[in-house]
Design a protein around this motif. Structure first.
Motif, PDB file in Angstrom:
ATOM      1  N   GLU A   1      41.763  14.030  41.258  1.00 36.91           N
ATOM      2  CA  GLU A   1      41.935  12.605  41.009  1.00 36.91           C
ATOM      3  C   GLU A   1      43.380  12.452  40.572  1.00 36.91           C
ATOM      4  O   GLU A   1      43.829  13.131  39.646  1.00 36.91           O
ATOM      5  N   ALA A   2      44.113  11.565  41.262  1.00 38.72           N
ATOM      6  CA  ALA A   2      45.539  11.429  40.977  1.00 38.72           C
ATOM      7  C   ALA A   2      45.957   9.971  40.989  1.00 38.72           C
ATOM      8  O   ALA A   2      45.238   9.102  41.489  1.00 38.72           O
ATOM      9  N   GLU A   3      47.150   9.752  40.463  1.00 37.81           N
ATOM     10  CA  GLU A   3      47.770   8.431  40.521  1.00 37.81           C
ATOM     11  C   GLU A   3      48.971   8.531  41.450  1.00 37.81           C
ATOM     12  O   GLU A   3      49.830   9.402  41.280  1.00 37.81           O
ATOM     13  N   ALA A   4      49.010   7.644  42.430  1.00 33.20           N
ATOM     14  CA  ALA A   4      50.048   7.687  43.462  1.00 33.20           C
ATOM     15  C   ALA A   4      51.129   6.640  43.190  1.00 33.20           C
ATOM     16  O   ALA A   4      50.853   5.548  42.709  1.00 33.20           O
ATOM     17  N   SER A   5      52.351   7.016  43.538  1.00 37.54           N
ATOM     18  CA  SER A   5      53.470   6.078  43.488  1.00 37.54           C
ATOM     19  C   SER A   5      54.459   6.470  44.576  1.00 37.54           C
ATOM     20  O   SER A   5      54.399   7.575  45.115  1.00 37.54           O
ATOM     21  N   VAL A   6      55.350   5.562  44.893  1.00 34.49           N
ATOM     22  CA  VAL A   6      56.387   5.840  45.890  1.00 34.49           C
ATOM     23  C   VAL A   6      57.567   6.487  45.185  1.00 34.49           C
ATOM     24  O   VAL A   6      58.037   5.998  44.159  1.00 34.49           O
ATOM     25  N   GLU A   7      58.032   7.608  45.736  1.00 34.66           N
ATOM     26  CA  GLU A   7      59.188   8.334  45.194  1.00 34.66           C
ATOM     27  C   GLU A   7      60.400   7.985  46.066  1.00 34.66           C
ATOM     28  O   GLU A   7      60.399   8.255  47.266  1.00 34.66           O
ATOM     29  N   ASP A   8      61.411   7.358  45.461  1.00 28.67           N
ATOM     30  CA  ASP A   8      62.576   6.896  46.216  1.00 28.67           C
ATOM     31  C   ASP A   8      63.754   7.867  46.218  1.00 28.67           C
ATOM     32  O   ASP A   8      64.764   7.598  46.858  1.00 28.67           O
ATOM     33  N   SER A   9      63.640   8.981  45.537  1.00 29.71           N
ATOM     34  CA  SER A   9      64.761   9.917  45.426  1.00 29.71           C
ATOM     35  C   SER A   9      65.160  10.480  46.790  1.00 29.71           C
ATOM     36  O   SER A   9      64.356  11.159  47.446  1.00 29.71           O
ATOM     37  N   PRO A  10      66.390  10.229  47.237  1.00 23.04           N
ATOM     38  CA  PRO A  10      66.843  10.802  48.508  1.00 23.04           C
ATOM     39  C   PRO A  10      66.795  12.341  48.504  1.00 23.04           C
ATOM     40  O   PRO A  10      66.511  12.958  49.538  1.00 23.04           O
ATOM     41  N   GLU A  11      67.043  12.943  47.343  1.00 25.20           N
ATOM     42  CA  GLU A  11      67.003  14.407  47.240  1.00 25.20           C
ATOM     43  C   GLU A  11      65.586  14.935  47.482  1.00 25.20           C
ATOM     44  O   GLU A  11      65.400  15.917  48.209  1.00 25.20           O
ATOM     45  N   LEU A  12      64.596  14.294  46.865  1.00 28.23           N
ATOM     46  CA  LEU A  12      63.211  14.740  47.063  1.00 28.23           C
ATOM     47  C   LEU A  12      62.739  14.442  48.478  1.00 28.23           C
ATOM     48  O   LEU A  12      62.015  15.240  49.077  1.00 28.23           O
ATOM     49  N   LYS A  13      63.135  13.309  49.026  1.00 27.90           N
ATOM     50  CA  LYS A  13      62.755  12.990  50.405  1.00 27.90           C
ATOM     51  C   LYS A  13      63.325  14.042  51.364  1.00 27.90           C
ATOM     52  O   LYS A  13      62.638  14.479  52.288  1.00 27.90           O
ATOM     53  N   ALA A  14      64.538  14.471  51.133  1.00 28.76           N
ATOM     54  CA  ALA A  14      65.136  15.521  51.970  1.00 28.76           C
ATOM     55  C   ALA A  14      64.441  16.862  51.731  1.00 28.76           C
ATOM     56  O   ALA A  14      64.170  17.610  52.674  1.00 28.76           O
ATOM     57  N   LYS A  15      64.147  17.166  50.475  1.00 26.02           N
ATOM     58  CA  LYS A  15      63.504  18.440  50.132  1.00 26.02           C
ATOM     59  C   LYS A  15      62.155  18.590  50.826  1.00 26.02           C
ATOM     60  O   LYS A  15      61.810  19.676  51.300  1.00 26.02           O
ATOM     61  N   PHE A  16      61.376  17.523  50.903  1.00 29.99           N
ATOM     62  CA  PHE A  16      60.026  17.606  51.449  1.00 29.99           C
ATOM     63  C   PHE A  16      59.920  17.160  52.905  1.00 29.99           C
ATOM     64  O   PHE A  16      58.831  17.111  53.458  1.00 29.99           O
ATOM     65  N   TRP A  17      61.054  16.877  53.532  1.00 26.56           N
ATOM     66  CA  TRP A  17      61.071  16.535  54.959  1.00 26.56           C
ATOM     67  C   TRP A  17      60.751  17.775  55.787  1.00 26.56           C
ATOM     68  O   TRP A  17      61.170  18.878  55.467  1.00 26.56           O
ATOM     69  N   LYS A  18      59.992  17.597  56.855  1.00 28.88           N
ATOM     70  CA  LYS A  18      59.749  18.687  57.797  1.00 28.88           C
ATOM     71  C   LYS A  18      59.628  18.106  59.203  1.00 28.88           C
ATOM     72  O   LYS A  18      59.262  16.942  59.378  1.00 28.88           O
ATOM     73  N   GLU A  19      59.939  18.925  60.181  1.00 30.05           N
ATOM     74  CA  GLU A  19      59.955  18.482  61.583  1.00 30.05           C
ATOM     75  C   GLU A  19      58.609  17.926  62.047  1.00 30.05           C
ATOM     76  O   GLU A  19      58.571  17.039  62.899  1.00 30.05           O
ATOM     77  N   GLU A  20      57.499  18.432  61.494  1.00 31.48           N
ATOM     78  CA  GLU A  20      56.175  17.949  61.900  1.00 31.48           C
ATOM     79  C   GLU A  20      55.992  16.457  61.627  1.00 31.48           C
ATOM     80  O   GLU A  20      55.113  15.822  62.209  1.00 31.48           O
ATOM     81  N   LEU A  21      56.812  15.890  60.787  1.00 31.70           N
ATOM     82  CA  LEU A  21      56.705  14.473  60.442  1.00 31.70           C
ATOM     83  C   LEU A  21      57.283  13.555  61.523  1.00 31.70           C
ATOM     84  O   LEU A  21      57.052  12.349  61.496  1.00 31.70           O
ATOM     85  N   LYS A  22      58.010  14.124  62.493  1.00 33.69           N
ATOM     86  CA  LYS A  22      58.669  13.302  63.516  1.00 33.69           C
ATOM     87  C   LYS A  22      57.684  12.476  64.345  1.00 33.69           C
ATOM     88  O   LYS A  22      58.084  11.521  64.987  1.00 33.69           O
ATOM     89  N   HIS A  23      56.404  12.834  64.328  1.00 34.74           N
ATOM     90  CA  HIS A  23      55.404  12.027  65.037  1.00 34.74           C
ATOM     91  C   HIS A  23      55.298  10.630  64.421  1.00 34.74           C
ATOM     92  O   HIS A  23      54.913   9.678  65.100  1.00 34.74           O
ATOM     93  N   TRP A  24      55.620  10.510  63.133  1.00 32.93           N
ATOM     94  CA  TRP A  24      55.449   9.263  62.410  1.00 32.93           C
ATOM     95  C   TRP A  24      56.744   8.701  61.833  1.00 32.93           C
ATOM     96  O   TRP A  24      56.857   7.498  61.633  1.00 32.93           O
TER      97      TRP A  24
END
Length: 137
Positions: free
Chosen positions: A82-105
Motif C-alpha cells: 500500500e503506497a502513496e503516489a505522487s509525480v516526481e519532477d526531478s530531471p535527474e531522477l527522470k533520467a536515472k530511471f529512463w529506459k529504452e523499453e519506455l519508448k513505446h509510450w
C-alpha cells in the motif's frame, strides 16, 4: 549474517521489475502492469501525463502494488504494497530511471509528457512463498 526483512524486500525489488499498480477510478479499483525501479524502499514507475493512471492518482494518491513471484524460478517470494503516489519532477531522477523499453509510450527522458511516479510505501507485506504468513514492514 541473516538478512533483515528490509534487505529481503530491496533484493526482491532489484530482481522483479514488472508488477501491477492499482489505482482507484470512479470508486473502483483499476490495475495495470508496470515497470518498477527503486531507491531503497521507494518505488518509481514511468507514465505518460495523459494516461488514466495519472488522472486517477491526481484524484486519489492511494495505490496498491503487487511485485515478485516467478513460478519458473526459485523466486517464490512476493510483496503486497500500500503506497502513496505522487509525480516526481526531478530531471535527474527522470533520467536515472529512463529506459529504452519506455519508448513505446514516452519518446525520451526529455519528453514533456513523461511523468515519473514516486510510490512511497505505507505498508509492505512480504510473503516468502505462496501460502506463507506475511511479514509486515
Amino acid at each position: 549474517m541473516a538478512q533483515t526483512l528490509k534487505d529481503k524486500i530491496t533484493e526482491l525489488f532489484s530482481h522483479h521489475k514488472i508488477g501491477t499498480l492499482a489505482t482507484i477510478r470512479d470508486n473502483k479499483p483499476y490495475s495495470r502492469f508496470m515497470m518498477f525501479d527503486h531507491d531503497d524502499l521507494t518505488l518509481y514507475t514511468a507514465t505518460n501525463e495523459h494516461a488514466h493512471k495519472a488522472e486517477d492518482i491526481a484524484q486519489n494518491p492511494h495505490v496498491h502494488i503487487l511485485l515478485g513471484y516467478d513460478r519458473d524460478s526459485d523466486h517464490e517470494h512476493y510483496v503486497e504494497i500500500e503506497a502513496e503516489a505522487s509525480v516526481e519532477d526531478s530531471p535527474e531522477l527522470k533520467a536515472k530511471f529512463w529506459k529504452e523499453e519506455l519508448k513505446h509510450w514516452i519518446a525520451s527522458p526529455d519528453d514533456p509528457e513523461y511523468q515519473l511516479l514516486k510510490l512511497i510505501p505505507k505498508t509492505i507485506l512480504y510473503y516468502s512463498k505462496p501460502g506463507s504468513e506475511p511479514q509486515e514492514l
